[in-house]
Design an enzyme around this catalytic site. Structure first.
Site, PDB file in Angstrom:
ATOM      1  N   LYS A 223      33.603 102.450  36.876  1.00 48.83           N
ATOM      2  CA  LYS A 223      33.525 101.702  38.474  1.00 48.83           C
ATOM      3  C   LYS A 223      31.925 101.322  38.975  1.00 48.83           C
ATOM      4  CE  LYS A 223      37.808 103.032  40.468  1.00 48.83           C
ATOM      5  NZ  LYS A 223      38.611 103.868  41.377  1.00 48.83           N
ATOM      6  N   ARG A 257      42.106 109.768  36.111  1.00 51.79           N
ATOM      7  CA  ARG A 257      42.371 108.506  35.683  1.00 51.79           C
ATOM      8  C   ARG A 257      41.235 107.748  34.998  1.00 51.79           C
ATOM      9  NH1 ARG A 257      42.462 103.240  37.743  1.00 51.79           N
ATOM     10  NH2 ARG A 257      44.299 102.041  37.583  1.00 51.79           N
TER      11      ARG A 257
END
Ligand code: HH2
Length: 281
Positions: A223, A257
Site C-alpha cells: 500500500k 490479505r
C-alpha cells in the site's frame, strides 16, 4: 473463537490465515491488468493456493483512491466466471470483494462463501440482508468516505478509538440485520481514508481491537503508506509489506490479505515458530 463462512468454519487460535488477492481489474493499484482475463485470474488464484493461501479474495472493482466505479453488469462479467472455475478447481474458501449487494448475491450463488465489504461504513448497507440470508462470512472494513473521496484530507480525533467505536456500532447493526457475530471479521482498512500517520497509529495499536472478540484482518500489502514511509515504488514494497505481516501476526491478527503469499507465508511461519517456543515470565 469461531468464524463461520457458509460451509466453511475456522477455529481460533490457529496459524494465521493468508488471504491471497485476485484482482480481475484493469486498474488495481498494484497489479491492474495482469489478471484481467478469466484464464489469467484463475491461474493466478491456483498459484496463490499452491503458495499457501488459505482463502482467495476475488475483486472486479478497484478501490484505489479515485478509482472509477464499475457498473454492476461489468463487475459480474469480470468476477463470476473466475469464481465459478476456482470453486471447482481449488479447495480453499473464496471471498468476493465487492460493494454491491447484487454482485455479492451472484458470487455467493456461484461458489463464494465470504463477502469482503470495504463499504461497511454505508448506512444503507444492502449487503447485510444477503449475508444474513446466506450465512456467508463477512469482512467488515473501516473506510472514511468512499474510494472517490477518502484521501481528501482525512481527519480523526483519535483514529484508533474511532475505528474501535465503528466496529462496535457495526457489530450491533449487523446483529440487528440478522448477521451473527460468528460470521464477522473486522478490518481497520489500512489506506482507506487515512494519512500515513493514521495508518501507522492503527498498525501500532492492532492489539487494542482484540477485546471486540472477533477475528481481525489486515491488508497492508504494497500500500501507498509504505511508499510514503520508505520512499519506494510499488515493486519495491515487499519488505515493508512483510514487516507489517510479521507485526500483525505478533499482535495476534488472525487474517492477512496479501498479494505475495509465498513470502508472507514464510514470514508468519517464523513468527509462529518463535512464539511457540517462548517461555512465559
Ligand atoms: N485493500 C484493498 C482492497 N480490498 N479489502 C479489505 N478487507 N482490506 C483491505 O485492506 C483491502 C480490501 C486494496 O488492495 P488491492 O485489492 O490490491 O487494490 P485495488 O482495490 O486497487 O484492486
Amino acid at each position: 473463537m469461531i468464524w463461520d463462512c457458509g460451509r466453511h468454519r475456522f477455529h481460533f487460535p490457529r496459524p494465521v490465515l493468508l488471504m491471497g488477492i485476485v484482482n480481475v481489474t484493469p486498474d488495481s493499484f498494484s497489479d491492474g491488468g495482469r489478471y484481467f482475463s478469466t484464464d489469467a485470474a484463475v491461474r493466478h488464484g491456483q498459484e496463490l493456493v499452491a503458495e499457501g493461501a488459505d482463502l482467495l479474495d476475488i475483486g472486479g472493482e478497484s478501490t484505489r483512491p479515485g478509482a472509477a466505479p464499475v457498473a454492476e453488469a461489468e463487475e459480474m462479467r469480470r468476477v463470476l466466471p473466475v469464481i465459478e472455475r476456482l470453486a471447482r478447481e481449488v479447495a480453499v474458501p473464496l471471498s468476493i470483494d465487492t460493494q454491491k449487494a447484487a454482485v455479492a448475491r451472484a458470487a455467493l450463488a456461484t461458489g463464494a462463501t465470504i463477502v469482503n465489504d470495504v463499504a461497511a461504513n454505508r448506512d444503507d448497507n444492502e449487503l447485510w440482508p444477503v449475508v444474513a440470508a446466506t450465512g456467508a462470512g463477512y469482512v467488515c472494513m473501516h473506510m472514511l468516505g468512499t474510494p472517490q473521496t477518502m484521501q481528501r484530507e482525512p481527519r480523526y480525533g483519535d483514529v484508533v478509538a474511532e475505528v474501535r467505536a465503528f466496529f462496535r456500532d457495526r457489530l450491533d447493526r449487523l446483529a440487528a440485520a440478522g448477521v451473527r457475530p460468528e460470521q464477522v471479521v473486522l478490518d481497520p482498512g489500512i489506506g482507506f481514508g487515512k494519512t500515513l500517520e493514521h495508518n501507522l497509529e492503527l498498525l501500532a495499536n492492532l492489539a487494542s481491537f482484540k477485546n471486540l472478540m472477533r477475528p481481525m484482518l489486515l491488508g497492508a500489502s504494497r500500500k501507498s503508506f509504505l511508499g510514503a514511509l520508505l520512499g519506494v515504488e510499488i515493486e519495491a514494497r515487499l519488505p515493508g509489506s512483510l514487516a507489517c505481516a510479521a507485526w500483525a501476526a505478533q499482535a495476534g491478527v488472525e487474517l492477512i490479505r496479501t498479494h505475495d503469499v509465498a513470502a508472507t507465508r514464510q514470514t508468519v511461519w517464523v513468527i509462529e515458530a518463535l512464539n511457540a517456543r517462548r517461555k512465559s515470565g
